[in-house]
Design a protein around this motif. Sequence first.
Motif, PDB file in Angstrom:
ATOM      1  N   ASN A  31       6.920  17.076  -8.055  1.00 53.81           N
ATOM      2  CA  ASN A  31       8.387  17.126  -8.084  1.00 53.81           C
ATOM      3  C   ASN A  31       8.992  17.219  -6.694  1.00 53.81           C
ATOM      4  O   ASN A  31      10.105  16.741  -6.456  1.00 53.81           O
ATOM      5  CB  ASN A  31       8.848  18.319  -8.929  1.00 53.81           C
ATOM      6  CG  ASN A  31       8.613  18.101 -10.408  1.00 53.81           C
ATOM      7  OD1 ASN A  31       8.627  16.970 -10.892  1.00 53.81           O
ATOM      8  ND2 ASN A  31       8.371  19.174 -11.149  1.00 53.81           N
ATOM      9  N   THR A  32       8.281  17.864  -5.754  1.00 55.00           N
ATOM     10  CA  THR A  32       8.788  17.938  -4.381  1.00 55.00           C
ATOM     11  C   THR A  32       8.877  16.553  -3.767  1.00 55.00           C
ATOM     12  O   THR A  32       9.847  16.219  -3.071  1.00 55.00           O
ATOM     13  CB  THR A  32       7.874  18.839  -3.528  1.00 55.00           C
ATOM     14  OG1 THR A  32       7.811  20.139  -4.106  1.00 55.00           O
ATOM     15  CG2 THR A  32       8.397  18.936  -2.105  1.00 55.00           C
ATOM     16  N   ALA A  33       7.876  15.738  -4.031  1.00 55.18           N
ATOM     17  CA  ALA A  33       7.895  14.357  -3.540  1.00 55.18           C
ATOM     18  C   ALA A  33       9.072  13.596  -4.135  1.00 55.18           C
ATOM     19  O   ALA A  33       9.729  12.801  -3.444  1.00 55.18           O
ATOM     20  CB  ALA A  33       6.576  13.660  -3.880  1.00 55.18           C
ATOM     21  N   GLU A  37       0.833  -1.206   0.000  1.00 56.12           N
ATOM     22  CA  GLU A  37       0.000   0.000   0.000  1.00 56.12           C
ATOM     23  C   GLU A  37       0.868   1.257   0.000  1.00 56.12           C
ATOM     24  O   GLU A  37       0.601   2.225  -0.727  1.00 56.12           O
ATOM     25  CB  GLU A  37      -0.918   0.009   1.229  1.00 56.12           C
ATOM     26  CG  GLU A  37      -1.878  -1.155   1.322  1.00 56.12           C
ATOM     27  CD  GLU A  37      -2.949  -1.129   0.242  1.00 56.12           C
ATOM     28  OE1 GLU A  37      -3.029  -0.133  -0.496  1.00 56.12           O
ATOM     29  OE2 GLU A  37      -3.703  -2.109   0.140  1.00 56.12           O
ATOM     30  N   ALA A  38       1.919   1.246   0.816  1.00 57.33           N
ATOM     31  CA  ALA A  38       2.784   2.424   0.925  1.00 57.33           C
ATOM     32  C   ALA A  38       3.520   2.705  -0.386  1.00 57.33           C
ATOM     33  O   ALA A  38       3.665   3.872  -0.788  1.00 57.33           O
ATOM     34  CB  ALA A  38       3.787   2.221   2.062  1.00 57.33           C
ATOM     35  N   VAL A  39       3.971   1.663  -1.052  1.00 60.16           N
ATOM     36  CA  VAL A  39       4.686   1.855  -2.319  1.00 60.16           C
ATOM     37  C   VAL A  39       3.747   2.402  -3.390  1.00 60.16           C
ATOM     38  O   VAL A  39       4.127   3.278  -4.178  1.00 60.16           O
ATOM     39  CB  VAL A  39       5.329   0.529  -2.788  1.00 60.16           C
ATOM     40  CG1 VAL A  39       5.848   0.643  -4.211  1.00 60.16           C
ATOM     41  CG2 VAL A  39       6.458   0.134  -1.840  1.00 60.16           C
ATOM     42  N   ASN A  40       2.522   1.904  -3.430  1.00 63.67           N
ATOM     43  CA  ASN A  40       1.554   2.447  -4.380  1.00 63.67           C
ATOM     44  C   ASN A  40       1.274   3.921  -4.110  1.00 63.67           C
ATOM     45  O   ASN A  40       1.139   4.720  -5.044  1.00 63.67           O
ATOM     46  CB  ASN A  40       0.249   1.643  -4.327  1.00 63.67           C
ATOM     47  CG  ASN A  40       0.288   0.403  -5.190  1.00 63.67           C
ATOM     48  OD1 ASN A  40       0.116   0.479  -6.415  1.00 63.67           O
ATOM     49  ND2 ASN A  40       0.546  -0.741  -4.580  1.00 63.67           N
ATOM     50  N   LEU A  41       1.150   4.278  -2.849  1.00 62.18           N
ATOM     51  CA  LEU A  41       0.961   5.680  -2.478  1.00 62.18           C
ATOM     52  C   LEU A  41       2.165   6.511  -2.913  1.00 62.18           C
ATOM     53  O   LEU A  41       2.016   7.596  -3.494  1.00 62.18           O
ATOM     54  CB  LEU A  41       0.743   5.785  -0.967  1.00 62.18           C
ATOM     55  CG  LEU A  41       0.688   7.193  -0.370  1.00 62.18           C
ATOM     56  CD1 LEU A  41      -0.426   8.014  -1.003  1.00 62.18           C
ATOM     57  CD2 LEU A  41       0.504   7.104   1.154  1.00 62.18           C
ATOM     58  N   LEU A  42       3.363   6.003  -2.660  1.00 64.80           N
ATOM     59  CA  LEU A  42       4.585   6.704  -3.060  1.00 64.80           C
ATOM     60  C   LEU A  42       4.647   6.884  -4.571  1.00 64.80           C
ATOM     61  O   LEU A  42       5.001   7.961  -5.074  1.00 64.80           O
ATOM     62  CB  LEU A  42       5.804   5.904  -2.571  1.00 64.80           C
ATOM     63  CG  LEU A  42       7.181   6.482  -2.903  1.00 64.80           C
ATOM     64  CD1 LEU A  42       7.433   7.770  -2.122  1.00 64.80           C
ATOM     65  CD2 LEU A  42       8.275   5.465  -2.601  1.00 64.80           C
TER      66      LEU A  42
END
Length: 584
Positions: free
Chosen positions: A181-183, A168-173
């Motif tokens: 771009n900040t992310a 779930e976290a990787v999909n969110l990332l």
Amino acid sequence: MNSLDQAEGGILALTGMLSNIDLVEQKLILIVVSVCTATGAWNWLIDPETQKLQHPSAEVREYACASISKLLQQKHVIPAFVQRDVVRCLGPLLMDHSLAVRETAAGALRNLSACGGFDVCDDMVTNDIMTPLVALLKECSTGLDANQLSPKKCRGMNKNYIEDIANEAVNLLWNICECNNTALYIFNKEGCLEALLHYMKKFATNVDLAISVANCLQAVTEDNPDLLSSFNTSAQQILETVMLCPESTMKHILLRTLIAGTIWNIKDTIPPGSLGSTVNAILKIFSESLAIDAGETIIHMNEAEKNRLKLAVEVETEENMSDTTENCVLSEDDNMEEIPKGKLTRENDVSDLLPSDKWELKEVTALLTAQQTALEIIVNMCCSEDPSDDEWEELSSSDESDLFMENSYNEGGGLLLSPLCLSDEVNSAFLNNLIPKKCMTPEQLLALCEAGIQSSNASVRVNVVSILGISGSVLAKGQDTAETLKMIGKFLLEVAMKESSLVVAGEALDALFDVFADGKEAEKAALQIKLLPALKEFQPVFRMRMRKEGKGQYSTDQLCVLDNVKMNLRRFIAYQETLGKTPT
């Protein structure tokens, strides 16, 4: 029954009353009701008396997150949640002491980022979602090998919460980095690549997690030179290991395709001596993906689903006749309500827009995604350089280019792209893996050209008509190709007559001359699309455009090429006129 259950029941009852109302009015009413339901649900979840998201009970917090996750799959309710600061409410729960709460909170935020679009992702970054997300990713990476299982084990399930939270976290990332771009800057700065590569090592036992990581890697490595230095030998070896995975499921095909795309993105880190073999390995994967008949796969999977559902009904009927204790799963607390087995996964599977029980659909989706990804990367491979208009004119008019494309067509059994902008490594890999034969029918080529001709870059438009000209000239020498030549001819005629750039219009005329220069199929097609009268009518228009637009807008070399096109147009019209005359 709680407030959310009552609200959902009310919607179902209302839907049944709408059968006699106009379709547009039905949609408006349902949208209004959905928004009201979402607002009411949110008020219930954050009500000061209950504070469901901060409730002492982990089960209540989990249920609250799951309820929000389900609602966030509806785009039209997202603005109401954003206005109520849903990101700041859910963000801290990514580090909740309950693993179940972490997973459902991450799933809710994943749905928000997937369904909300760029603006919502920007808002999530502004509200500092990356801080708890990065912390969660690193903690999951550390605990990945601990094999922590769900505290509530269900019969037939062996749930690994750490891997599921990581997914779930990787999909969110992935969603956020693709939009903001900040992310992406934070991803680079915080060294998130290391965590992703650690997750990727689980590809042999958890292909879903690996696919999520591969999607994220392909997104963060695109046009991100600051990340290249992080791909050391160890990182590249992990990716190469995945590329060599022999599994043949559709999911594994998608996984290899995504990893191949990632390696193409980081090709600047590959030593020059290894580049040729690497590109060949990438295109070999694309070739294998494109060689699968998606239509047959869909039919096969449809039959498999029907058989599975039929068997499931039979098994359920048999179970219903057995002891009732065999039909439910008890929670750890004996006082809690019994939960039917078949209902457990479906109702809790709220974070995935494609439910896990639809495995045949997931397989087909994986194949189609793999083929789409392969084609997109192939286009990028062939358009990574943007030659100037002068270079295009010089290259596309060369006899060597025409000869090469004809040979490529004959060797590959089909035509995909011009070699004009391909490096030797890429061009050799294309032919070695017969990529032209697997990519593309004439209809698909035309569809691609119709999209390419809309480009604002004149070089791309020149390339489009050049590809069609060369491919059409090869097709004209074959049998039963008149219908395809008609489609190509109509396309090129329209470009020549409507194109704003004289350079592109001239290239379209040149392409027409090549396609309809010779052959019975070409003669038949030219007659049916009324090529001769169309060109005779366009000839004075082209001359006038050259007089008005030529000077000052184009270089001397370009004007020289256009003069040759004007002269060839006159000769081609005369040639076409002779074809219509019967010898005496």
